[in-house]
Every structure is written in structure tokens, then in C-alpha cells.
Design a protein around this motif. Structure first.
Motif, PDB file in Angstrom:
ATOM      1  N   THR A  92       0.891  -0.969   0.035  1.00  0.00           N
ATOM      2  CA  THR A  92       0.110  -0.082   0.001  1.00  0.00           C
ATOM      3  C   THR A  92       0.969   1.273   0.161  1.00  0.00           C
ATOM      4  OG1 THR A  92      -0.184  -0.474   2.278  1.00  0.00           O
ATOM      5  CG2 THR A  92      -2.252  -0.722   0.942  1.00  0.00           C
ATOM      6  N   GLN A  93       1.955   1.182   0.807  1.00  0.00           N
ATOM      7  CA  GLN A  93       2.765   2.464   0.720  1.00  0.00           C
ATOM      8  C   GLN A  93       3.326   2.762  -0.708  1.00  0.00           C
ATOM      9  OE1 GLN A  93       3.902   4.578   2.927  1.00  0.00           O
ATOM     10  NE2 GLN A  93       5.777   5.372   2.108  1.00  0.00           N
ATOM     11  N   GLN A  94       3.789   1.671  -1.306  1.00  0.00           N
ATOM     12  CA  GLN A  94       4.348   1.771  -2.669  1.00  0.00           C
ATOM     13  C   GLN A  94       3.237   2.429  -3.547  1.00  0.00           C
ATOM     14  OE1 GLN A  94       7.200  -1.305  -3.753  1.00  0.00           O
ATOM     15  NE2 GLN A  94       8.780  -0.228  -2.428  1.00  0.00           N
ATOM     16  N   ALA A  95       2.037   2.086  -3.436  1.00  0.00           N
ATOM     17  CA  ALA A  95       0.911   2.233  -4.177  1.00  0.00           C
ATOM     18  C   ALA A  95       0.702   3.686  -4.342  1.00  0.00           C
ATOM     19  CB  ALA A  95      -0.196   1.254  -4.171  1.00  0.00           C
ATOM     20  N   ILE A  96       1.016   4.373  -2.941  1.00  0.00           N
ATOM     21  CA  ILE A  96       0.451   5.595  -2.587  1.00  0.00           C
ATOM     22  C   ILE A  96       1.609   6.385  -3.039  1.00  0.00           C
ATOM     23  CG2 ILE A  96      -0.373   7.107  -0.980  1.00  0.00           C
ATOM     24  CD1 ILE A  96      -1.525   4.651   0.678  1.00  0.00           C
ATOM     25  N   ALA A  97       2.777   6.331  -2.587  1.00  0.00           N
ATOM     26  CA  ALA A  97       3.766   7.380  -2.354  1.00  0.00           C
ATOM     27  C   ALA A  97       4.669   7.142  -3.744  1.00  0.00           C
ATOM     28  CB  ALA A  97       5.001   6.988  -1.152  1.00  0.00           C
ATOM     29  N   VAL A  98       3.856   7.685  -4.912  1.00  0.00           N
ATOM     30  CA  VAL A  98       4.313   7.592  -6.052  1.00  0.00           C
ATOM     31  C   VAL A  98       4.608   9.349  -6.580  1.00  0.00           C
ATOM     32  CG1 VAL A  98       4.582   6.785  -8.404  1.00  0.00           C
ATOM     33  CG2 VAL A  98       3.346   5.326  -6.560  1.00  0.00           C
ATOM     34  N   GLY A  99       5.802   9.640  -6.981  1.00  0.00           N
ATOM     35  CA  GLY A  99       5.997  10.918  -7.410  1.00  0.00           C
ATOM     36  C   GLY A  99       5.608  11.989  -6.424  1.00  0.00           C
ATOM     37  N   PRO A 100       6.199  13.312  -6.790  1.00  0.00           N
ATOM     38  CA  PRO A 100       6.316  14.311  -5.930  1.00  0.00           C
ATOM     39  C   PRO A 100       5.096  14.852  -5.191  1.00  0.00           C
ATOM     40  CG  PRO A 100       6.973  15.150  -7.978  1.00  0.00           C
ATOM     41  CD  PRO A 100       6.798  13.529  -8.105  1.00  0.00           C
ATOM     42  N   HIS A 101       3.829  14.508  -6.005  1.00  0.00           N
ATOM     43  CA  HIS A 101       2.700  15.179  -5.529  1.00  0.00           C
ATOM     44  C   HIS A 101       1.767  14.199  -4.862  1.00  0.00           C
ATOM     45  CE1 HIS A 101       3.934  18.533  -7.923  1.00  0.00           C
ATOM     46  NE2 HIS A 101       3.951  17.956  -9.135  1.00  0.00           N
ATOM     47  N   SER A 102       2.394  13.075  -4.452  1.00  0.00           N
ATOM     48  CA  SER A 102       1.394  12.135  -3.892  1.00  0.00           C
ATOM     49  C   SER A 102       1.439  12.486  -2.398  1.00  0.00           C
ATOM     50  CB  SER A 102       2.326  10.884  -3.977  1.00  0.00           C
ATOM     51  OG  SER A 102       3.497  10.771  -3.373  1.00  0.00           O
ATOM     52  N   PRO A 103       0.176  12.165  -1.648  1.00  0.00           N
ATOM     53  CA  PRO A 103      -0.117  12.732  -0.557  1.00  0.00           C
ATOM     54  C   PRO A 103       0.625  11.849   0.625  1.00  0.00           C
ATOM     55  CG  PRO A 103      -1.762  11.278  -1.075  1.00  0.00           C
ATOM     56  CD  PRO A 103      -0.837  11.273  -2.166  1.00  0.00           C
ATOM     57  N   GLY A 104       0.805  12.458   1.823  1.00  0.00           N
ATOM     58  CA  GLY A 104       1.442  11.902   2.881  1.00  0.00           C
ATOM     59  C   GLY A 104       0.634  12.127   4.204  1.00  0.00           C
ATOM     60  N   TYR A 105       0.527  10.938   4.857  1.00  0.00           N
ATOM     61  CA  TYR A 105      -0.315  10.966   6.097  1.00  0.00           C
ATOM     62  C   TYR A 105       0.665  10.603   7.017  1.00  0.00           C
ATOM     63  CZ  TYR A 105      -3.546  10.085   2.023  1.00  0.00           C
ATOM     64  OH  TYR A 105      -4.223  10.508   1.081  1.00  0.00           O
ATOM     65  N   LEU A 106      -0.090  10.792   8.452  1.00  0.00           N
ATOM     66  CA  LEU A 106       0.753  10.247   9.588  1.00  0.00           C
ATOM     67  C   LEU A 106       2.217  10.441   9.680  1.00  0.00           C
ATOM     68  CD1 LEU A 106      -1.098   6.534   9.666  1.00  0.00           C
ATOM     69  CD2 LEU A 106      -1.629   8.554  10.767  1.00  0.00           C
ATOM     70  N   ALA A 108       4.062  11.107   7.576  1.00  0.00           N
ATOM     71  CA  ALA A 108       5.059  10.670   6.278  1.00  0.00           C
ATOM     72  C   ALA A 108       4.892  11.897   5.189  1.00  0.00           C
ATOM     73  CB  ALA A 108       4.826   9.321   5.932  1.00  0.00           C
ATOM     74  N   LEU A 109       6.196  11.993   4.656  1.00  0.00           N
ATOM     75  CA  LEU A 109       6.104  13.073   3.537  1.00  0.00           C
ATOM     76  C   LEU A 109       5.200  12.501   2.360  1.00  0.00           C
ATOM     77  CD1 LEU A 109       7.374  15.694   3.551  1.00  0.00           C
ATOM     78  CD2 LEU A 109       9.454  14.710   2.374  1.00  0.00           C
ATOM     79  N   HIS A 110       5.462  11.288   2.166  1.00  0.00           N
ATOM     80  CA  HIS A 110       4.681  10.519   1.033  1.00  0.00           C
ATOM     81  C   HIS A 110       4.343   9.223   1.683  1.00  0.00           C
ATOM     82  CE1 HIS A 110       6.065  13.391  -1.788  1.00  0.00           C
ATOM     83  NE2 HIS A 110       7.141  13.478  -1.473  1.00  0.00           N
ATOM     84  N   GLY A 111       3.070   8.830   1.134  1.00  0.00           N
ATOM     85  CA  GLY A 111       2.467   7.550   1.983  1.00  0.00           C
ATOM     86  C   GLY A 111       2.148   7.612   3.124  1.00  0.00           C
ATOM     87  N   TYR A 112       2.115   6.720   4.159  1.00  0.00           N
ATOM     88  CA  TYR A 112       1.829   6.793   5.449  1.00  0.00           C
ATOM     89  C   TYR A 112       2.653   6.132   6.361  1.00  0.00           C
ATOM     90  CZ  TYR A 112       0.345   1.852   5.013  1.00  0.00           C
ATOM     91  OH  TYR A 112       0.355   0.529   4.899  1.00  0.00           O
ATOM     92  N   LEU A 113       3.627   5.648   5.621  1.00  0.00           N
ATOM     93  CA  LEU A 113       4.975   5.129   6.606  1.00  0.00           C
ATOM     94  C   LEU A 113       6.057   5.803   6.441  1.00  0.00           C
ATOM     95  CD1 LEU A 113       4.618   1.341   5.585  1.00  0.00           C
ATOM     96  CD2 LEU A 113       4.017   2.367   7.853  1.00  0.00           C
ATOM     97  N   THR A 114       6.798   6.319   7.494  1.00  0.00           N
ATOM     98  CA  THR A 114       8.003   7.034   7.581  1.00  0.00           C
ATOM     99  C   THR A 114       9.179   6.020   7.007  1.00  0.00           C
ATOM    100  OG1 THR A 114       8.718   6.480   9.656  1.00  0.00           O
ATOM    101  CG2 THR A 114       7.419   8.526   9.200  1.00  0.00           C
ATOM    102  N   PRO A 115      10.184   6.434   6.272  1.00  0.00           N
ATOM    103  CA  PRO A 115      11.084   5.746   5.913  1.00  0.00           C
ATOM    104  C   PRO A 115      11.810   4.671   6.876  1.00  0.00           C
ATOM    105  CG  PRO A 115      11.832   7.923   5.122  1.00  0.00           C
ATOM    106  CD  PRO A 115      10.435   7.997   6.055  1.00  0.00           C
ATOM    107  N   PHE A 116      11.826   5.418   8.165  1.00  0.00           N
ATOM    108  CA  PHE A 116      12.394   4.539   9.218  1.00  0.00           C
ATOM    109  C   PHE A 116      11.490   3.322   9.527  1.00  0.00           C
ATOM    110  CE2 PHE A 116      12.745   3.623  14.083  1.00  0.00           C
ATOM    111  CZ  PHE A 116      14.135   2.865  13.890  1.00  0.00           C
ATOM    112  N   HIS A 117      10.008   3.723   9.286  1.00  0.00           N
ATOM    113  CA  HIS A 117       8.955   2.664   9.559  1.00  0.00           C
ATOM    114  C   HIS A 117       9.093   1.681   8.518  1.00  0.00           C
ATOM    115  CE1 HIS A 117       4.869   1.949  11.489  1.00  0.00           C
ATOM    116  NE2 HIS A 117       5.593   0.898  11.226  1.00  0.00           N
ATOM    117  N   ILE A 118       8.977   1.911   7.227  1.00  0.00           N
ATOM    118  CA  ILE A 118       8.836   1.210   6.305  1.00  0.00           C
ATOM    119  C   ILE A 118      10.084   0.269   6.407  1.00  0.00           C
ATOM    120  CG2 ILE A 118       9.631   2.580   4.518  1.00  0.00           C
ATOM    121  CD1 ILE A 118       7.470   0.944   2.728  1.00  0.00           C
TER     122      ILE A 118
END
Ligand code: HEM
Ligand SMILES: [Cu+2]
Lengths: 678, 213
Positions: A92-106, A108-118
Motif C-alpha cells: 500500500t505504501q508503494q502504491a500511494i507514495a508515487v511521484g512528488p505530488h503524492s499525499p502524505g499521512y501520519l 510521512a512526507l509521502h504515503g503513510y509510513l516514514t522511511p524508518f518505519h517501512i
């Protein structure tokens, strides 16, 4: 003596403090709530049904190989579920965090998992699937089936067997605990050096990873000693080497791999430990350390390990395919030789995991060639299975469907493995998702064989068949999910996508990533069908009761006793006359279970020591992770003491009186097996 | 065609099931076989450690040899060798006594072997102590890390062996030569000899290397 730590530490709690509990993270909080509800439900049920004493007497303290096997499988299933949840998060993270305009939640800048978390999620996913899901499931099945197939009442070391299981379970618990107390390693399941050194990974994540890994390695090694000794020393009279069932052969070769390779893993991990705890310089970047040493040591285990996983899977396919083709296995001797050839060659190929790391061309070529050599014995096996089916009366029951899926995935995985084996082409996609797709084909093949094996032997262990309707839905949705997730992954691999990304910069990849998400939806549905499959089977268990030989066309010794198998396996030890003894007896009209008068049977007595040692090992590793030295010392002392005290025990056996045996045998509903077919 | 057609079947006269408690099996043989398997895993651990030794010595290049020559005391190690080998010899006598069924002989042999093992430990320990006090510690560089790890890992085995001997003395006193005691004594022999073999490798690679080789 110990290295100087960054950050707080005190003598009583070590590094442990309330900050270690990630209550600010909503995902972990949700997981925690879910885990607590599940735990409360289980504990509540145990208390309500007053099942505690029963569980303790019959399961926690058991030394019965079948029960230990079942517990291994349950552990494997729970961890499979955990690993699947991790996979869902990655996809799910990789399906959301695509491209600079992808949304970020919780946060995270993109997607919903921070790099440390994923990072923690994919590390845990890899480790769990290999070490805590596939391995326990396979070891569990070997535990159940091997003694039955060789006509033994028990294994060579029942106590060691239980200990191996409880250590593995303790290691699994440690991984789970890292979710809620502290964190997990974030640099990939096989570890990266010197990134995993203390200065660069100062937290407890790497320590959790290391100790859980280490503990499970100890458990698996013990299991392999037990299985090898059982096969070599405990075969029924008349069972010469060349009459041994093929799954037993596969178990022998796979455990020889485990026996020789797991110690190397222990060393490779222990040296990280020395670096992290004592400040030595094995893998450091400076002061005479050598990080390639780690890569070599790790993959000297790592590659044999993947064959450790696949050989029992091959063994299960070799049992299922003849049964449902109503023929004997084609090319028995070549199967045996191929198993050992694969086991042997697996020792000489490890460098293909780092072709790109500055070896000379001659070295790379050598390992390219050895890697391709593996294809020969594997090919032999594939042809043998195909010739077994050729002109057979193939019945597409569930175990057979799984075996065929495994065969198909083996082809895809094997071919792509060959592509990786060319060092020159591997340079282009190493550390990319092509490689990821390759080994997932392989690992899913193993999962498919496991499901096939479970369907196949389940009636033997529990006395009733699993139903087929939901099971087929489950099967077909697993096929769908696999196709939808991994075909796009191969394509993305060719497109140059690297693995373990928390953010995908190339927007053209978005469609593929979404297709993969659809695949995950199929997998989720498959999970639902699996639950329905289990539920309906349990509900209809009385209706689905079976006799000794539920499939009618089985061939080996495990079908020559009642289902469910009594504690002592065989009231009389069978005398073996032929390869495929049961088929031989059916052919010659001697297919009775031979019960007239009975004798006393000696069996090992249950003991609580293994589960106690498992608990102590858990405490010891927990203390080491958090550097609570007093607790670690106490835990270690307790382990040594318990082992010594146990060695003084005299009363470790018991006798099942003939009368009890007669009662069990008389009560079994399957005194006469179903008439032989084919 | 089935694989079984080559065996002729005569229903009625064919033995299908074994009467009698065949589960007894060969207990001693099974226990020792398993212990050999365990020894194989330990050999693999040592193999991996010695491989690491080779790699890290290569890293250190010339300094490794001069370091070994100037730092490690081959003569002290030679004395250690004598002590350890005498201990193995003593345990060998205990095994001869076991064959004769002499409890006293086994007890004396085992006790001597244990004491010599402890002497060996004390000697190795004091040697390490001397090096550490001179500031030659595992934390200095990768090469010393592996050298000390090898020495200490071997010493840990000696501790386990000595403890095991103590336990055996107690169990022998309590139970005499029961099959449990006998198989453990036999396995201990395998273990103890193996440690001597490993020590030879250590002696050659750590203490003699740089002196002669
Ligand atoms: C015909 C047999 C096989 C061949 C020729 C083969 C070849 C390879 C090669 C060359 C790589 C390294 C690719 C890279 O990192 O660039 C690789 C990776 C891998 N293979 Fe295979 N393989 C075979 C069978 C298997 C089997 C049977 C399994 C598992 C049961 C397996 C699991 C893996 C895993 C887990 C990795 C990657 C590990 C990682 O980087 O995380 N392979 N394979
Ligand atoms: Cu490999």
C-alpha cells in the motif's frame, strides 16, 4: 569491558524506559489493540473452558513428535499472518507514495509510513517469512511425517525436539515483542554492514533482529540433529536406504544442509554481536575490519538455507503427485541423487548474491557456472514429476492442485534464477525488484507445497479431511493474487525499479504498482477463504471422518496406522518389504492393520523443562537486547542450572500398558482400511 | 509397473509386523551418533572462525605476523599444550577403566582430567591477563578481535568440559554405570578430544605463526 553507549542507560533497567513504547504511533497502537484483544480472547477461552491444565499436560510439556509438529505449524501460521500484514503495508505504501505530488499521512512526507518505519516493516517481513513462517511449517511437517514414514514410534531425541521448538517459539515472540517495546532493524533482513554497527544503528532494532535470528538458528540446528539421527537410526526393520520414502530422503538431505550451514550463520551474527557489545572490529569500516567477511559468512549460510527450504517442498510434491496420479514415482533413484546434488551444489554458489561487489571476473564466472549447475538436478526432478503424471489417472484434488501450482512456480522461479545466474545480466538488476520477484516465485512454491502437504497429511493427524469447496476458492485466489502481484513486479524489475523503496520517484510505474495492489486484494480475499475453509472443516469434522488411508491411493508407511495417529504411532512396528510398502501390501492383499493381541509400549514421559528453557532463553535475549546485565547473567545462570539439573533426572520414561493400547486400537473406527484403488 | 514387483509376496508366511518392543533400538549408538552430529556443528563454527581469521589476517597484512611473533608467547602456549594433552590422556585412561567396568578408575581419570583442564584455563587466563594489561586487547583491531575470539571461544569449551566432568563424577557416584552415565562419558570423550584437536590448530595458527611459518 562493554562499549560505551550513546544515550541513557542505568544498571537496573538497562536501556529500557517508557520512551521505548511507541504509543504515539497510531499504526502500532492499532496493532497493539488488536493483539491485546486476540490475547484476551484466547486467555478468556482457556479460562472459561478450564483448558489450562489440559493445555499444559497435553501440549506445553509434550515430547510427542506429532504434537510438537502441530505446534510448529501453528507458530508458522501465526507468523505467516504477521508477515502478510507487513507485505500489505509495503504494497500500500508503494502504491500511494508515487511521484512528488503524492499525499502524505501520519507524519510521512509521502504515503503513510516514514522511511524508518517501512525499513523495519520490510526487514521484519523478510526475516519472518524465511525464518519464522516457512522454516517452522516445514520443520513441523517433517516432524510429523518422518517418524511415521520410517515406521518409528518416536524420534531419536524427543526432549531435544521439544527444546528446539520452544527456542524457535521464543525467538518468534522476541520479534513480535519488538513491535511494542523498542523497534526492529531497518536495513533489510540479511543485514548490512557496517550499517548495522553500533555507531550507525545505535538503537535496539539490530539487537532484536540479531538475537531473534540467533535463537531460531539454535532451535533449527537442534531440530536437524534430531531429524538426521531419527532417519539414520530409527528405521523400521526391513527399511533399507533404497526403500526409504522420498520425503524422508528429502528431509535427510535438507537437514544435512541445516546441520552444516546454520553454525556459520551463528558465527556471522555473533561477530556482529561482539562488535556491538564489546567494540571489536570484525566488520567495521576501519581498524582492520572487513565488511565483505560478513557478506561471505552470511550467504555461505544464506544460499544453502534457501535449499533447506525447498528440498522438503520438493519432497512433499514427490509424495503428493504419485498418490494423485495413481502411479509410483518415476525415477526414484534419480530423485534421491538429485536431492543430494542440490544439497551439495548449494554450498558452492553463495557469491551470486553479490556479483556486483568487486570480485574478479574469474571468480564471478566460477560462481555463475556453479549456480547454473543447480538447474540440472532441479530439471531432473521436474521431468520426474511430469513423467509420474504422464499416463497416470490424475485426480485434481486439493493437495494435487497445490503440487501443480508449486511445479509451475518452480519453472518460473527457476528460469528467472538462471537469468540472475549470469553475472553480466545480474549487474543490471541486482538489488532490484526482478530479484525480489524471482525469489518470491521460489518461496511461494514452498508455500504452495506446504498448503498441499497440510491438505494431504491433515487427515492423518486429526482424523478428518478438510473440506474442498472453500479450499478451492482459497487456492484459486492465491493463484490470482500471485499473478497480479508478481507479473507486474517482473516488469518493473526490467524497468529498473530497485527494491525496498519508501518513495517511488517514477510516476510511469504507478499503474503497475496499482495492479499489484489489486493482487494484494485477491490475497486478502484468499485469507478470508482460508478462514472459511478451516471453519467449515472444523464444523463438519464428524461428517468428514476418515480411516487409515483417506486418499485411497497412498503408498507409504504413514498410512498404515490409524487416523488420528495414536500416541505410540504403531501398535506393532511394521516390517518393510518394498519401497512404497503400503502400496505393495495393498497390491498383494495384505492391507490390514494387524491388530490382535497387544504389548506394553515404552515411551518418553512429558516434561516441562523444554518450555521452561524456552522461557529463560527469551528472558536472556530480552535482557541482552536492552543491556540489562544483571538479568542477562541471571538468565544465563538459570539456563545452565536447569540443563544440569535435568541431566540428573532418572525417571524420564513411561510405559503404555497393553490394555490401554488394546483400548485405543479397538476404539479406532478404521480397523480395516478403505479398499485399494489402482 | 510398481517398484515392488521384484519382491515376491507370500501372504500368510510374510512377516508384516514385528512383535516385541522394537522401540528399544540401540540407545548408546543413537546417543553417540547424535553427539557426532553436534560435534560437526561445532566444527563448522570453528571453520567459520578460522576463515574469518584468514580474512582478517590478510587485511592486517604483514603486521599480523609480526604482531603474532612479538605479542603471543609460544613457550607459554607450549606449556598449555602439554597440560591439555595430559588431561586428554587422563581422560583416555578413564575410558580404559570404563571398558573394564572400574568405577574407581573412571573417577580418578576424570578427576585428573578435570583438574588439568582447570590448570589449563588458569594458564590461558593469566596469559590473556598479561596481554590485556599491556593494552593488547581485542578492541585494538580486527585481527586481534578474531585472535582473542578464537582463544576465548576455545576456553569456553574447556569450562563446559570441566563442568561436565564434575557432573559426571556426581552422577557416577549416585547411579554407577547406568546407560545414561555411560553414553555421557563416551560423548564427553569425543568432546574432550575435539578440544585438543582445535587447540593444535590454535597453537599452529596463532602462537607458532610468525615464529616459524
Ligand atoms: C535454479 C535455482 C536458482 C538459481 C539459479 C538462483 C539464482 C539466484 C541468484 C543469482 C540470486 C541473486 C540475484 C541478485 O541478488 O542479484 C538469487 C537470489 C535469491 N534467491 Fe535464488 N536461485 C535459485 C533458486 C532459489 C530458491 C530455491 C530459492 C528459495 C527457496 C531462492 C531464493 C532466493 C532469494 C531469497 C534470493 C535473494 C535474497 C535477497 O537478496 O534478499 N532461489 N537467486
Ligand atoms: Cu542463492
Amino acid at each position: 569491558m562493554f562499549v560505551h553507549l550513546q544515550g541513557p542507560w542505568n544498571p537496573v533497567w538497562g536501556r529500557l524506559s517508557l520512551q521505548a513504547i511507541p504509543y504515539q504511533n497510531p499504526i502500532l497502537l492499532g496493532t497493539f489493540t488488536f493483539a491485546m484483544i486476540a490475547a484476551l480472547a484466547i486467555v478468556g477461552a482457556v479460562v472459561y473452558f478450564r483448558a489450562g491444565p489440559y493445555l499444559w499436560r497435553e501440549w506445553f510439556t509434550t515430547v510427542d513428535h506429532k504434537k510438537i509438529g502441530v505446534m510448529y505449524c501453528l507458530l508458522g501460521l501465526v507468523m505467516l499472518f504477521r508477515g502478510f500484514a507487513d507485505a500489505l503495508m509495503i504494497r500500500t505504501q508503494q502504491a500511494i507514495a508515487v511521484g512528488p505530488h503524492s499525499p502524505g499521512y501520519l507524519g510521512a512526507l509521502h504515503g503513510y509510513l516514514t522511511p524508518f518505519h517501512i525499513g523495519q516493516v520490510y526487514t521484519a517481513h523478510g526475516l519472518i517469512m524465511v525464518v519464522f513462517a516457512a522454516t517452522p511449517l516445514l520443520v513441523g511437517i517433517m516432524n510429523i511425517v518422518v517418524p511415521l514414514q520410517i515406521g518409528a514410534r518416536d524420534m531419536a531425541y524427543p526432549y531435544l525436539n521439544a527444546l528446539g521448538f520452544w527456542l524457535t517459539a521464543a525467538a518468534g515472540a522476541l520479534v513480535m515483542l519488538s513491535l511494542f517495546v523498542g523497534n526492529f532493524a531497518h536495513g533489510g533482513w540479511y543485514g548490512f554492514l557496517p550499517l548495522f554497527e553500533l555507531p550507525y544503528s545505535p538503537g535496539v532494532g539490530v539487537d532484536y533482529w540479531m538475537w531473534a535470528f540467533q535463537l531460531s538458528a539454535v532451535g533449527t540446528t537442534m531440530g536437524s540433529i534430531n531429524l538426521i539421527a531419527t532417519i539414520v537410526k530409527m528405521r523400521a526393520p526391513g527399511m533399507t536406504w533404497m526403500r526409504m520414502p522420498i520425503f524422508t530422503w528429502a528431509s535427510l538431505s535438507t537437514n544435512l544442509i541445516a546441520l552444516t550451514s546454520f553454525p556459520v550463520l551463528m558465527v556471522s551474527l555473533a561477530l556482529i554481536g561482539l562488535d556491538r557489545y564489546f567494540g571489536t572490529h570484525f566488520y567495521t569500516a576501519g581498524q582492520g575490519g572487513n565488511l565483505m567477511l560478513y557478506n561471505d559468512l552470511f550467504w555461505v549460510w544464506g544460499h544453502p538455507e534457501v535449499y533447506f527450504l525447498i528440498l522438503p517442498a520438493f519432497g512433499m510434491m514427490s509424495e503428493i503427485i504419485p498418490t494423485f496420479s495413481e502411479k509410483t514415482l518415476f525415477g526414484y533413484a534419480t530423485m534421491v541423487v538429485a536431492s543430494f546434488a542440490i544439497g551439495g551444489v548449494s554450498w558452492g554458489v553463495w557469491l551470486h548474491h553479490f556479483f556486483t561487489m568487486a570480485a574478479e571476473p574469474s571468480v564471478n564466472s566460477f560462481y555463475s557456472v556453479t549456480t547454473m549447475l543447480v538447474g540440472i538436478p532441479t530439471g531432473v526432478k521436474v521431468f520426474n514429476w511430469i513423467f509420474t503424471m504422464y499416463r497416470g489417472r490424475v485426480r485434481f484434488e486439493l493437495p494435487m492442485l497445490w503440487a501443480l501450482l508449486a511445479l509451475f512456480l518452480l519453472l518460473v522461479g527457476g528460469m528467472t534464477g538462471m537469468m540472475n545466474a549470469f553475472a553480466t545480466s545480474d549487474y543490471m538488476w541486482h538489488n532490484g525488484v526482478f530479484v525480489v520477484a524471482h525469489f518470491h516465485m521460489m518461496v511461494l512454491l514452498i508455500a504452495a507445497s506446504i498448503f498441499g502437504g497440510v491438505e494431504y497429511w491433515f487427515p492423518k493427524v486429526f482424523g478428518f479431511k478438510l473440506e474442498q469447496r472453500w479450499g478451492k476458492w482459497f487456492f484459486w485466489f492465491m493463484v490470482l493474487g500471485t499473478a497480479w502481484v508478481f507479473v507486474p513486479m517482473f516488469i518493473l524489475g526490467f524497468a529498473g525499479m530497485t527494491r525496498r523503496l519508501d518513495y517511488i520517484p517514477v510516476t510511469q510505474w504507478a499503474p503497475y504498482l496499482r495492479v499489484m495492489l489489486v493482487g494484494m486484494a485477491f490475497y486478502v480475499m484468499a485469507l478470508g477463504f482460508f478462514v472459511a475453509h478451516l471453519y467449515v472443516s472444523l464444523r463438519d469434522r464428524v461428517k468428514n471422518r476418515v480411516g487409515a488411508d483417506p486418499w485411497g491411493t497412498t503408498r507409504n508407511l504413514e498410512w498404515m496406522t490409524h487416523s488420528p495417529v495414536p500416541a505410540y504411532n504403531f501398535a506393532y512396528i511394521p516390517h518393510v518389504h518394498a519401497r512404497d510398502e503400503w502400496a505393495w501390501r495393498k497390491e498383494h492383499g495384505m492391507a490390514s492393520l494387524g491388530n490382535e493381541s497387544f504389548e506394553d509400549i515404552h515411551m518418553p514421559r512429558n516434561t516441562g523443562v523444554p518450555v521452561l528453557l524456552g522461557g529463560l532463553a527469551f528472558v536472556l535475549c530480552f535482557a541482552l537486547v536492552w543491556r540489562i546485565w544483571w538479568l542477562a547473567a541471571a538468565g544465563l545462570g538459570a539456563v545452565v542450572l536447569v540443563i544440569i539439573l535435568r541431566s540428573f533426572a532418572r525417571d524420564t520414561d513411561e510405559v503404555i500398558p497393553a490394555k490401554t493400547v488394546a483400548g485405543v486400537e479397538g476404539g479406532a473406527q478404521d480397523a480395516l482400511p478403505a479398499p485399494a484403488r489402482g | 509397473m510398481s517398484a515392488s514387483t521384484n519382491t515376491r509376496a507370500q501372504p500368510g508366511s510374510t512377516v508384516l509386523w514385528e512383535k516385541g518392543d522394537a522401540a528399544g533400538h540401540d540407545m548408546l549408538g543413537t546417543r553417540t551418533f547424535g553427539f557426532w552430529l553436534y560435534m560437526l556443528t561445532d566444527a563448522m563454527v570453528y571453520a567459520a572462525l578460522f576463515a574469518a581469521f584468514g580474512v582478517l589476517a590478510h587485511n592486517a597484512g604483514l603486521t599480523s605476523k609480526s604482531m603474532l611473533a612479538s605479542v603471543f608467547d609460544a613457550q607459554a602456549a607450549y606449556r598449555d599444550t602439554i597440560v591439555l594433552f595430559t588431561s586428554v590422556l587422563a581422560y583416555g585412561y578413564a575410558m580404559v577403566a570404563l571398558k573394564k567396568g572400574s568405577r574407581g578408575g573412571v573417577a580418578i581419570g576424570t578427576a585428573v582430567a578435570m583438574i588439568l583442564g582447570l590448570v589449563f584455563l588458569a594458564m590461558v587466563g593469566s596469559d590473556l591477563e598479561r596481554l590485556f594489561s599491556q593494552g593488547i586487547v581485542p578492541q585494538l583491531n580486527g585481527f586481534l578481535s578474531i585472535v582473542f575470539t578464537l582463544i576465548i571461544y576455545h576456553a569456553l569449551h574447556i569450562i563446559v568440559g570441566a563442568l561436565w566432568m564434575l557432573v559426571m563424577l556426581m552422577q557416577m557416584g549416585r547411579d554407577g554405570f547406568t546407560s545414561n552415565v555411560v553414553y555421557r562419558l563416551i560423548n564427553l570423550r569425543i568432546f574432550w578430544h575435539f578440544q585438543a584437536v582445535i587447540w593444535v590448530l590454535l597453537f599452529v595458527f596463532v602462537y607458532l605463526q610468525g615464529k616459524i611459518i
